[in-house]
Enzyme design. Structure first.
Site, PDB file in Angstrom:
ATOM      1  N   CYS A 149     -25.557  21.191   3.086  1.00 55.42           N
ATOM      2  CA  CYS A 149     -24.169  21.549   3.377  1.00 55.42           C
ATOM      3  C   CYS A 149     -24.001  21.974   4.834  1.00 55.42           C
ATOM      4  O   CYS A 149     -22.880  22.047   5.335  1.00 55.42           O
ATOM      5  CB  CYS A 149     -23.695  22.669   2.450  1.00 55.42           C
ATOM      6  SG  CYS A 149     -24.644  24.191   2.615  1.00 55.42           S
ATOM      7  N   ASP A 167     -24.620  24.925   6.055  1.00 51.30           N
ATOM      8  CA  ASP A 167     -24.269  26.333   6.214  1.00 51.30           C
ATOM      9  C   ASP A 167     -25.456  27.137   6.759  1.00 51.30           C
ATOM     10  O   ASP A 167     -26.609  26.836   6.456  1.00 51.30           O
ATOM     11  CB  ASP A 167     -23.828  26.915   4.870  1.00 51.30           C
ATOM     12  CG  ASP A 167     -22.496  26.324   4.430  1.00 51.30           C
ATOM     13  OD1 ASP A 167     -21.905  25.562   5.216  1.00 51.30           O
ATOM     14  OD2 ASP A 167     -22.053  26.627   3.314  1.00 51.30           O
ATOM     15  N   CYS A 221     -19.610  28.369   3.733  1.00 47.67           N
ATOM     16  CA  CYS A 221     -18.552  28.331   2.742  1.00 47.67           C
ATOM     17  C   CYS A 221     -18.194  29.741   2.268  1.00 47.67           C
ATOM     18  O   CYS A 221     -18.907  30.709   2.551  1.00 47.67           O
ATOM     19  CB  CYS A 221     -18.999  27.494   1.551  1.00 47.67           C
ATOM     20  SG  CYS A 221     -20.213  28.326   0.534  1.00 47.67           S
ATOM     21  N   CYS A 242     -25.569  28.623  -2.776  1.00 45.96           N
ATOM     22  CA  CYS A 242     -25.094  29.552  -1.742  1.00 45.96           C
ATOM     23  C   CYS A 242     -25.747  30.921  -1.932  1.00 45.96           C
ATOM     24  O   CYS A 242     -26.086  31.595  -0.957  1.00 45.96           O
ATOM     25  CB  CYS A 242     -23.575  29.675  -1.794  1.00 45.96           C
ATOM     26  SG  CYS A 242     -22.717  28.100  -2.020  1.00 45.96           S
TER      27      CYS A 242
HETATM   28 FE1  FES Z   1     -23.662  25.610   1.340  1.00 46.46          FE
HETATM   29 FE2  FES Z   1     -22.159  27.325   0.181  1.00 46.46          FE
HETATM   30  S1  FES Z   1     -21.751  25.219   0.351  1.00 46.46           S
HETATM   31  S2  FES Z   1     -23.976  27.685   1.252  1.00 46.46           S
END
Ligand code: FES
Length: 151
Positions: free
Chosen positions: A35, A37, A60, A104
């Site tokens: 993702c 992040d 996110c 996450c």
């Molecule tokens: Fe990757 Fe939340 S979508 S940490």
């Protein structure tokens, strides 16, 4: 749009302990390559107890909420206790996360462990099992001041 608990929404809208900690005793940065992040966790340690924690998360809403509640969960805990924080406990503390958002909470667990690993490396030269030769995700390893090499 996944269904979030009120607690997730609260920590997302009002994250606790956000920011930098220039004098941190341990800093860990982790990322999820899927993702994209990124989560950075700072801890301050006195006599083996985490007395303060801060985080910066580029990610996110669930990543922000999990890092926020993680700081609350580890402040006041000993290093030994904090290292046992699991992503399931983080998700539970938020009254659950949608299945597609569990990763996450894993990022939060990893950020805490990474910060503790950094603290242990700085203070004892020995990190957490399996984390000593951590590659990649972490930003730059500023200090190489350990007393001895690995091999
Ligand atoms: Fe990757 Fe939340 S979508 S940490």
């Amino acid at each position: 749009m996944p269904q979030y608990s009120a607690k997730v929404m609260d920590h997302f809208a009002h994250p606790r302990n956000v920011g930098e900690m220039p004098d941190a005793d341990g800093v860990g940065t982790v990322g999820n390559p899927v993702c994209g992040d990124i989560m950075k966790m700072y801890i301050k340690v006195r006599d083996g107890v985490i007395v303060d924690a801060k985080f910066q998360t580029f990610g996110c809403g669930a990543a922000i909420a999990t890092s926020s509640i993680s700081t609350e969960m580890i402040i006041g805990k000993s290093i030994d206790e904090a290292v046992q924080l699991t992503n399931a406990a983080v998700a539970d503390a938020l009254d659950g996360l949608p299945p597609m958002k569990m990763h996450c909470s894993l990022l939060a667990e990893e950020a805490v462990k990474s910060a503790i690993n950094d603290y242990l490396l700085r203070t004892t030269g020995v990190g957490l099992p399996g984390m000593e030769a951590k590659d990649g995700a972490a930003c730059d390893h500023h200090h190489h001041d350990m007393a001895h090499g690995d091999e």
